[in-house]
Design a protein around this motif. Structure first.
Motif, PDB file in Angstrom:
ATOM      1  N   GLU A 274      -3.663   1.421  -0.480  1.00  7.53           N
ATOM      2  CA  GLU A 274      -4.304   1.873   0.760  1.00  7.53           C
ATOM      3  C   GLU A 274      -5.205   0.783   1.326  1.00  7.53           C
ATOM      4  OE1 GLU A 274      -6.316   5.526   0.140  1.00  7.53           O
ATOM      5  OE2 GLU A 274      -4.504   6.648  -0.372  1.00  7.53           O
ATOM      6  N   PHE A 277      -2.996  -1.834   3.035  1.00  3.03           N
ATOM      7  CA  PHE A 277      -2.484  -1.403   4.332  1.00  3.03           C
ATOM      8  C   PHE A 277      -3.598  -1.342   5.381  1.00  3.03           C
ATOM      9  CE2 PHE A 277       1.301   0.083   2.023  1.00  3.03           C
ATOM     10  CZ  PHE A 277       2.286  -0.352   2.907  1.00  3.03           C
ATOM     11  N   VAL A 278      -4.806  -0.960   4.954  1.00  2.62           N
ATOM     12  CA  VAL A 278      -5.937  -0.957   5.880  1.00  2.62           C
ATOM     13  C   VAL A 278      -6.240  -2.382   6.335  1.00  2.62           C
ATOM     14  CG1 VAL A 278      -8.441  -0.648   5.998  1.00  2.62           C
ATOM     15  CG2 VAL A 278      -7.014   1.189   5.118  1.00  2.62           C
ATOM     16  N   ILE A 280      -4.107  -4.890   6.520  1.00  2.00           N
ATOM     17  CA  ILE A 280      -3.039  -5.306   7.437  1.00  2.00           C
ATOM     18  C   ILE A 280      -3.246  -4.683   8.814  1.00  2.00           C
ATOM     19  CG2 ILE A 280      -0.551  -5.145   7.888  1.00  2.00           C
ATOM     20  CD1 ILE A 280      -0.134  -5.296   4.851  1.00  2.00           C
ATOM     21  N   THR A 281      -3.612  -3.392   8.838  1.00  3.12           N
ATOM     22  CA  THR A 281      -3.836  -2.698  10.111  1.00  3.12           C
ATOM     23  C   THR A 281      -4.965  -3.338  10.900  1.00  3.12           C
ATOM     24  OG1 THR A 281      -3.074  -0.613   9.134  1.00  3.12           O
ATOM     25  CG2 THR A 281      -4.356  -0.463  11.167  1.00  3.12           C
ATOM     26  N   PHE A 282      -6.085  -3.599  10.220  1.00  2.00           N
ATOM     27  CA  PHE A 282      -7.220  -4.200  10.919  1.00  2.00           C
ATOM     28  C   PHE A 282      -6.936  -5.653  11.304  1.00  2.00           C
ATOM     29  CE2 PHE A 282      -9.563  -0.495   9.668  1.00  2.00           C
ATOM     30  CZ  PHE A 282     -10.598  -0.412  10.582  1.00  2.00           C
ATOM     31  N   PHE A 284      -4.052  -6.666  12.403  1.00  2.00           N
ATOM     32  CA  PHE A 284      -3.331  -6.528  13.672  1.00  2.00           C
ATOM     33  C   PHE A 284      -4.292  -6.205  14.818  1.00  2.00           C
ATOM     34  CE2 PHE A 284       0.670  -6.100  11.240  1.00  2.00           C
ATOM     35  CZ  PHE A 284       1.467  -6.929  12.018  1.00  2.00           C
ATOM     36  N   ILE A 285      -5.305  -5.384  14.525  1.00  2.00           N
ATOM     37  CA  ILE A 285      -6.310  -5.076  15.545  1.00  2.00           C
ATOM     38  C   ILE A 285      -7.064  -6.352  15.939  1.00  2.00           C
ATOM     39  CG2 ILE A 285      -8.452  -3.816  15.987  1.00  2.00           C
ATOM     40  CD1 ILE A 285      -7.357  -1.584  14.193  1.00  2.00           C
TER      41      ILE A 285
END
Length: 409
Positions: A274, A277-278, A280-282, A284-285
């Motif tokens: 988790e 993935f967090v 990677i998500t941030f 991209f942000i």
């Protein structure tokens, strides 16, 4: 001084930039700052949760757990136990019998995890510090007592030290037949025990576990010399990893030797996944926020065409021109990243020190969200920002390096 860096710094601090370029550049810095701050905070929360899991389970988990490779139990003898006890670094050895059993109290019943432990169990476990009611001792005055999870006690409304209403534990008899007898007296073995104490550790354990003396579990399950696990406390003279390796050599390939993290590998791995993935998500942000750097640099290249042409006429190379705008993008990102990092670290420190944000649950084992800052997260965030900055800055920088001298003078 590096000429490219000097010019890039002048462009960054120049008051003569067109207003729209300044606005977009400032938006870029704010976006990178907010993204960096959020990333540091979220990663620190995941670190805190990981440490919280280790702390909670550490109250009942042994340093090392020995289990069979095949089957849920294994035969023990004095020779095997002595080989483990004499292994360098083994401070304490506890025998364990653990299995599901049916718990009955008055007209209520539920399936529980019954864990039978030898007398020295509380010498290596901190579960006695989690007692919220009653006494942690399993044998008092020659009489057996059970230690209950708070969820088990609540579910069955169990009163402690009630000799007139003891707990009834039932376990299916091993008759060798494929079908279970319909007569409860012959189908199940049954033992009674008094509830002596209640512990509160973690919801999964509290809602399902009861601890009993090992001889009580041995009679109920008819295990004889079989055990489901052996728990080892490591002495301070050696590390857990060293003792783990020595025990694995002593026991051979018929046994697993697990340290604390390996006993909850699925849960800890889920937290790490988790967290990944967090991140990677941030990331991209951050990339989306950094697109403003691309637009501001592209507009700056158009605005500074004449300056670039003059520099080329003075002998500046394409590489130097390219580096000016790459460094301009790096400065914008760096200012935003340092600002975000400062605010992120400050917020995490405030949460660690003053516990500002609470869990919002009365039954929570901690009052506030746990956070833990790690240098690796800061370094990883910095690397991500560097990669993103280069990615969004390279195109405008290359365009600036390709500007034609004759067309722009």
């Amino acid at each position: 001084m590096n000429v490219s860096l000097l010019i890039a710094r002048r462009y960054f601090s120049s008051k003569n930039k067109r207003n729209i370029i300044s606005i977009i550049s400032n938006i870029s810095m704010v976006g990178v700052a907010v993204g960096t701050m959020a990333l540091i905070i979220v990663l620190s929360v995941f670190n805190g949760l990981e440490d919280l899991v280790r702390t909670l389970y550490g109250k009942s988990d042994p340093d090392l757990l020995v289990t069979a490779v095949q089957g849920k139990s294994f035969e023990t003898n004095e020779q095997l136990l002595q080989r483990i006890r004499t292994t360098p670094g083994v401070g304490l050895l506890t025998e364990v019998i653990e299995d599901n059993a049916l718990l009955q109290y008055h007209d209520r019943q539920m399936v529980v995890k019954m864990k039978g432990v030898s007398e020295n169990y509380f010498a290596q476990s901190d579960i006695d510090s989690a007692i919220v009611e009653g006494d942690h001792r399993l044998v008092r005055g020659g009489e057996n007592y059970a230690l209950l999870g708070a969820g088990v006690q609540h579910e069955l409304s169990i009163a402690l030290d009630n000799r007139f209403a003891p707990l009834h534990l039932l376990y299916p008899r091993n008759t060798g037949k494929k079908t279970l007898s319909m007569n409860p007296e012959t189908a199940f073995s049954q033992q009674t025990i008094i509830a002596g104490g209640v512990f509160l550790i973690e919801q999964h354990i509290d809602d399902s576990y009861i601890f009993v003396p090992i001889d009580f579990a041995q009679r109920l399950l008819n295990y004889g010399s079989r055990r489901t696990a052996l728990e080892v406390k490591v002495s301070e003279s050696r590390t857990i990893e060293e003792v783990k390796q020595d025990l694995q050599r002593v026991l051979g390939d018929k046994f697993h030797v697990h340290d604390s993290d390996e006993q909850h590998v699925s849960l800890l791995k889920a937290i790490k996944v988790e967290k990944m993935f967090v991140f990677i998500t941030f990331a991209f942000i951050l990339l989306i926020a950094s697109l403003n750097i691309f637009f501001s640099l592209s507009m700056l290249v158009l605005d500074k065409k004449k300056d670039v042409a003059i520099l080329r006429a003075m002998g500046a190379t394409s590489r130097m021109i390219r580096n000016i705008f790459l460094l301009e993008g790096a400065i914008v990102a760096q200012v935003g990243a340092i600002t975000g990092l400062t605010f992120g670290v400050a917020i995490c420190w405030a949460q660690q020190t003053f516990h500002i944000v609470s869990m919002g649950m009365a039954t929570s084992v901690v009052d506030s969200y746990p956070v833990k800052m790690q240098l690796s997260d800061i370094i990883l965030t910095g690397i991500a920002i560097i990669v993103i900055t280069i990615t969004v800055s390279i195109r405008p920088a290359l365009n600036a390096a390709r500007l034609d001298l004759r067309e722009n003078l």
